[in-house]
Structure formats: structure tokens, C-alpha cells
Write a protein that holds these residues in place. Structure first.
Motif, PDB file in Angstrom:
ATOM      1  N   LEU A 194      -6.292   6.343  -6.688  1.00 22.54           N
ATOM      2  CA  LEU A 194      -6.247   5.182  -7.560  1.00 22.54           C
ATOM      3  C   LEU A 194      -4.848   4.585  -7.547  1.00 22.54           C
ATOM      4  O   LEU A 194      -3.881   5.209  -7.962  1.00 22.54           O
ATOM      5  CB  LEU A 194      -6.619   5.576  -8.998  1.00 22.54           C
ATOM      6  CG  LEU A 194      -6.575   4.425  -9.998  1.00 22.54           C
ATOM      7  CD1 LEU A 194      -7.627   3.376  -9.671  1.00 22.54           C
ATOM      8  CD2 LEU A 194      -6.754   4.933 -11.417  1.00 22.54           C
ATOM      9  N   LEU A 195      -4.783   3.365  -7.018  1.00 27.87           N
ATOM     10  CA  LEU A 195      -3.507   2.656  -7.007  1.00 27.87           C
ATOM     11  C   LEU A 195      -3.491   1.677  -8.156  1.00 27.87           C
ATOM     12  O   LEU A 195      -4.517   1.127  -8.537  1.00 27.87           O
ATOM     13  CB  LEU A 195      -3.347   1.882  -5.690  1.00 27.87           C
ATOM     14  CG  LEU A 195      -3.415   2.707  -4.414  1.00 27.87           C
ATOM     15  CD1 LEU A 195      -3.398   1.785  -3.208  1.00 27.87           C
ATOM     16  CD2 LEU A 195      -2.258   3.671  -4.367  1.00 27.87           C
ATOM     17  N   GLN A 196      -2.312   1.431  -8.685  1.00 29.79           N
ATOM     18  CA  GLN A 196      -2.217   0.573  -9.844  1.00 29.79           C
ATOM     19  C   GLN A 196      -0.911  -0.184  -9.832  1.00 29.79           C
ATOM     20  O   GLN A 196       0.138   0.379  -9.551  1.00 29.79           O
ATOM     21  CB  GLN A 196      -2.284   1.480 -11.078  1.00 29.79           C
ATOM     22  CG  GLN A 196      -2.732   0.839 -12.333  1.00 29.79           C
ATOM     23  CD  GLN A 196      -2.749   1.859 -13.447  1.00 29.79           C
ATOM     24  OE1 GLN A 196      -2.756   3.058 -13.199  1.00 29.79           O
ATOM     25  NE2 GLN A 196      -2.743   1.384 -14.670  1.00 29.79           N
ATOM     26  N   ARG A 197      -0.995  -1.467 -10.089  1.00 29.58           N
ATOM     27  CA  ARG A 197       0.233  -2.237 -10.265  1.00 29.58           C
ATOM     28  C   ARG A 197       0.240  -2.733 -11.701  1.00 29.58           C
ATOM     29  O   ARG A 197      -0.632  -3.487 -12.107  1.00 29.58           O
ATOM     30  CB  ARG A 197       0.264  -3.436  -9.328  1.00 29.58           C
ATOM     31  CG  ARG A 197       1.524  -4.216  -9.544  1.00 29.58           C
ATOM     32  CD  ARG A 197       1.569  -5.484  -8.762  1.00 29.58           C
ATOM     33  NE  ARG A 197       2.923  -6.019  -8.833  1.00 29.58           N
ATOM     34  CZ  ARG A 197       3.264  -7.173  -8.331  1.00 29.58           C
ATOM     35  NH1 ARG A 197       2.394  -7.904  -7.699  1.00 29.58           N
ATOM     36  NH2 ARG A 197       4.498  -7.594  -8.441  1.00 29.58           N
ATOM     37  N   GLY A 198       1.199  -2.313 -12.453  1.00 24.85           N
ATOM     38  CA  GLY A 198       1.218  -2.673 -13.859  1.00 24.85           C
ATOM     39  C   GLY A 198       0.062  -1.989 -14.564  1.00 24.85           C
ATOM     40  O   GLY A 198      -0.409  -0.947 -14.142  1.00 24.85           O
TER      41      GLY A 198
END
Length: 431
Positions: A417-421
Motif C-alpha cells: 500500500l503506497l500513500q501520498r499524504g
RNA sequence: GGGGAGAUACUCAAGCGGCCAACGAGGACAGACUGUAAAUCUGUUGUUUUUUAACUUCGCAGGUUCGAAUCCUGCUCUCCCCA
């Protein structure tokens, strides 16, 4: 599934405290005081799913039934062919017959979930096409059209507003078709009241007038206020579009989220409209909510109730779990513990990309993973910038610019799981 | 048909020969704060493995110049005024 009718409370009183009464014809309260009433609300088959806005009328019928009355939901197979001009500033495009029938069937299935079809005041679903299909044009204008004057029809707002810009005869005659529905249901099914949103007042009173003129019948009309948000904007719409009841269009998770995000200023009103909770209970929830608004108890309560009713308690559970993972204090551990089915469900609608397993096993540079491998971010520069901003997380924990993803980061051996902000998610499927 | 003005990054809008990857505002994104809110503060907002560097960008195509978003020519489009 819908709850049984509770003690015979008065329907009008019920609507009043729920702030759901906009207008009614004189004599309506007497009608209800005389015993159970049969009443109907029509649904326009403009789409193959009802939207959350339609839930207001569904709830009107639900409250109607719960106070001991017999609800009839009408799907507009005939009226849908004509097009309701109410609130429209221009002529509508007619839907194709196939599309219309498809929409009709879908809406009918949805309506069936909300009403109780058992017992003394069992609900019914009817389609006005059933009584219009046999009727010829001449018969209609002779037996029905003769009773109302064009003058009367032109006085309706839905028509008046269009006199400048133009309106086809088709749309002009819409109110007659709907008026005849009421007549038919009154004549053949003992239906004494038509309900609807306040925009339907004109159409509904055409029906009461028609019944009076044709057979001196005395029936009632009742409308509910159009629900809108405290900030004046339209209810049921988001940037992403309409909130639908169909899980294929709006996932239960999004549906739940939409309700959960209700503003404090609106929640009291929504609870009254959309829940079957009693007055005391709602007031006590409100009191509790005001004690600690940040807990958003009221929103959670209402979102839960409506999600369970529209979808199912299983769907609700998943939506709650998903919300916890995405927004709660869910840790990396909680995320890693999710099973594959839940992950796919939670991240349904989240952009995804496949990444080769060998790349990850060899240790994949974070910048490379964010750009080339997944396409999550547009360029290396952007990725580096984001990393510098400390805005990139892998599996809910922030990572430094020199981080390398390895097989230790895999959830269930195949997801990252990638997340930006906080809000931008991306699911990498490693295989 | 005649005359005039303009075309700049997501939008608006400066720049008018080198110090311009291009002022500023809005938007968007991120960080702090927070209630998955609002407001506020801060940062980022062409690409390139961080760079005093290179490359691509200022309607399109050419040209002048050591050097152009800025000057010249043609083209396309938009707006305004007079007929």
C-alpha cells in the motif's frame, strides 16, 4: 427485513417532528385520523439505480408504513416515456424503451428492499405502464383530458416557467398522465393520498383535481421539503458525482463515507429523515453528539443505519473496517493482518498497478517504485519532492527518501500500500 | 469589407533582447494543527538520480542576433471598433 409497524402513531405527526412535512391539502389530517390509509409515491426511471436523494421518498413511504398505512411505490414505465418537466429548464431527451425497461426493473428491485410486503398493510409496487399500455390516445384525451382545462394546466409552475423558452406538447401533457395515475390507483386500489417531494406539488394536485372533477372524489396530497445541506448546496452529490444506491455505481464503502462526512449542521435533520429511530432516541444522540462533536457519534450512527438498510450489515462491517484502516489509527500491523478479500474490497476503486515480484525481492528503491514500477507519481522529481515533504507512506508508515521496498513490505505476500499524504492511496500488486 | 488589440505553465495574469523555467494571484498537492471538518500557518507546483548543471517550454512555422517569451516575416485562432 423492514421493521414491523409500531403502535399506530399518526403519520402526519410523525412527519412533522421529522421536519418532513412541506405542504398538504386541507383534510389530510382527518384522513389519517380515520384509520389506515393507502398512499403512493412515484419514482421516475431516469437511471438504472435510485440515488441517495430518492431515499427521502423511500423513507416517506417507510414512515408511512410504520405508522400503519399501506404504501404503494409506483415506477413510472409510462410517465418515464413522457418526461416530467418539473424543475427542468429545457426539453428532456426521451429515453429509449429498452433503457427505460432496464431502469424500471433495477429500481423496482431496489424498492423491494425497503418496504414490508407482508401483513395487513403490505406494500405494493406498481408500474403505470400496466394501465396505460391498453389505453388509446383518443380514449385518453376524451375520458381524461376533457376534465381539465388548458388554463388550469398552464398555471402550474412546471409549465409556466417554460412558456418563454418553449415546451413540447409531450411534456405539457405530463401532468395529465401522472394525474391519471392517481385516479387509477384511487379507483382500483383505494389509494387516497399521493406523496412526493415539494417539486411534485403541481403534478400531485392535478391528480386530486382530476379525481374531484371526474368522480367527485376527495383525496389528499402531501409533500416533503427538498432536502438540502446547511450550506445551501445540493444533497447527494459529490465531486465524484451522484451517490447511488447500486453498489456497482457507489460502493458501500463510499456510501458509508458519504454519510459519515455529513456536516454537524445537517446531521440532526438527516437522522430525522433517514433513520427510523424514535424522537427521544434521536434527541439523546444529538445531546451526546453535542457533548463531543469530534467523536461524530451521530454521523456514525446514521451512516451505520442507512448503510445497513441500503446494503447489508456485512457491507456495513466491511465499510467500517475499511474506514478504520484508511482513516483510523490503524497501524501497519492492523493493515498487515488484513486478508486478501478485505484488501481488495477496501481498495476497490483505488488506483492499482502490477509490479514484478523479482524487482521487490531484490529490494526496490522507493523513487523507482513510486514512478517507473507503478506510475503512482508522474516523475522522479515529483517523487523526490514528495519524499522530501515526508508525505510518502508504505503500508501506513512514513518512509525516508533512501528507503528500499523488500519482501518484508508485502501484505499477504502480494500487496504494497503506497500513500501520498493522507488521502491518496495506491495499491501495488506484486506478482 | 476597413481599422485596432491579443494568444505566456491547471486558470487568471506579469514579463517586452541576456540576471526567465519565467513576478503575482487563484487552484491543486503536501507538512503542522484538527474531528476523515472549517479556518490558519508553512512548503511544493516543467523534465532529468538531490546540483552554482543540462534539457524541453511562452499559439504555429520560419528569420535577425553571440543570445529571444521579448525584435522581424508569414500562418492559425480570439476579441474589440467602424461599415
Amino acid at each position: 427485513m423492514p421493521p414491523k409497524a409500531n403502535a399506530m402513531k399518526n403519520f402526519v405527526e410523525e412527519l412533522k417532528w421529522r421536519n418532513m412535512l412541506h405542504d398538504m391539502t386541507p383534510g389530510t389530517e382527518e384522513l389519517f385520523s380515520q384509520g389506515p390509509v393507502s398512499g403512493y409515491i412515484g419514482f421516475d426511471p431516469t437511471a438504472d439505480s435510485l440515488g441517495i436523494g430518492n431515499m427521502v421518498q423511500v423513507m416517506t413511504l417507510t414512515h408511512f408504513q410504520r405508522t400503519g398505512n399501506k404504501p404503494i411505490a409506483l415506477v413510472g414505465g409510462a410517465t418515464g416515456m413522457v418526461g416530467d418537466p418539473s424543475g427542468k429548464s429545457a426539453e428532456r431527451n426521451l429515453l429509449g424503451v429498452d433503457q427505460l425497461n432496464h431502469n424500471l426493473e433495477c429500481q423496482k428491485k431496489q424498492l423491494e428492499k425497503f418496504l414490508d410486503f407482508e401483513g395487513a398493510n403490505a406494500a405494493q409496487i406498481v408500474n403505470n405502464y400496466d394501465w396505460f399500455k391498453e389505453m388509446g390516445f383518443l380514449e385518453f384525451i376524451r375520458d381524461v383530458g376533457k376534465h381539465l382545462s388548458v388554463n388550469y394546466m398552464m398555471a402550474k409552475d412546471s409549465v409556466k416557467n417554460r412558456l418563454e423558452t418553449g415546451m413540447s406538447f409531450t411534456e405539457f401533457s405530463y401532468q395529465l398522465i401522472q394525474g391519471y395515475d392517481f385516479y387509477y390507483l384511487w379507483k382500483h386500489m383505494g389509494c387516497n393520498i399521493q406523496m412526493g417531494g415539494s417539486d411534485q406539488w403541481g403534478n400531485i394536485t392535478t391528480g386530486t383535481e382530476l379525481i374531484r372533477r371526474m368522480e367527485s372524489g376527495n383525496v389528499s396530497a402531501l409533500t416533503t421539503p427538498l432536502i438540502k445541506k446547511a450550506d445551501g448546496t445540493k444533497f447527494g452529490k459529490t465531486e465524484g458525482g451522484n451517490i447511488w444506491l447500486d453498489p456497482m455505481r457507489t460502493s458501500p464503502y463510499k456510501f458509508y463515507q458519504f454519510l459519515l462526512n455529513t456536516a454537524d449542521a445537517d446531521i440532526g435533520n438527516y437522522m430525522r429523515v433517514f433513520s427510523t429511530l424514535g424522537r427521544e432516541e434521536i434527541e439523546s444522540i444529538e445531546a451526546e453528539h453535542n457533548e463531543a462533536p469530534h467523536m461524530r457519534l451521530a454521523q456514525k450512527r446514521m451512516a451505520a443505519e442507512l448503510t445497513a438498510r441500503v446494503h447489508s450489515s456485512q457491507d456495513l462491517k466491511k465499510a467500517e473496517d475499511a474506514s478504520e484502516v484508511l482513516f483510523g489509527r490503524a497501524t501497519k500491523e492492523a493493515l498487515m493482518a488484513l486478508d486478501e478479500a478485505t484488501i481488495l474490497d477496501v481498495f476497490e476503486g483505488v488506483p492499482q498497478a502490477k509490479v514484478s515480484k523479482s524487482a521487490v525481492e531484490a529490494g526496490c528503491d522507493i523513487v523507482n517504485l513510486l514512478t517507473e514500477q507503478t506510475g503512482f507519481l508522474a516523475s522522479n522529481g515529483e517523487a523526490r519532492r514528495a519524499l522530501k515533504e515526508n508525505s510518502i507512506s508504505i503500508n501506513k508508515s512514513k518512509v525516508a527518501p533512501d528507503y528500499s521496498a523488500t519482501s518484508n513490505d508485502l501484505i499477504d505476500g502480494k500487496y504494497i500500500l503506497l500513500q501520498r499524504g493522507k488521502k491518496n492511496y495506491f495499491l501495488a500488486i506484486v506478482e
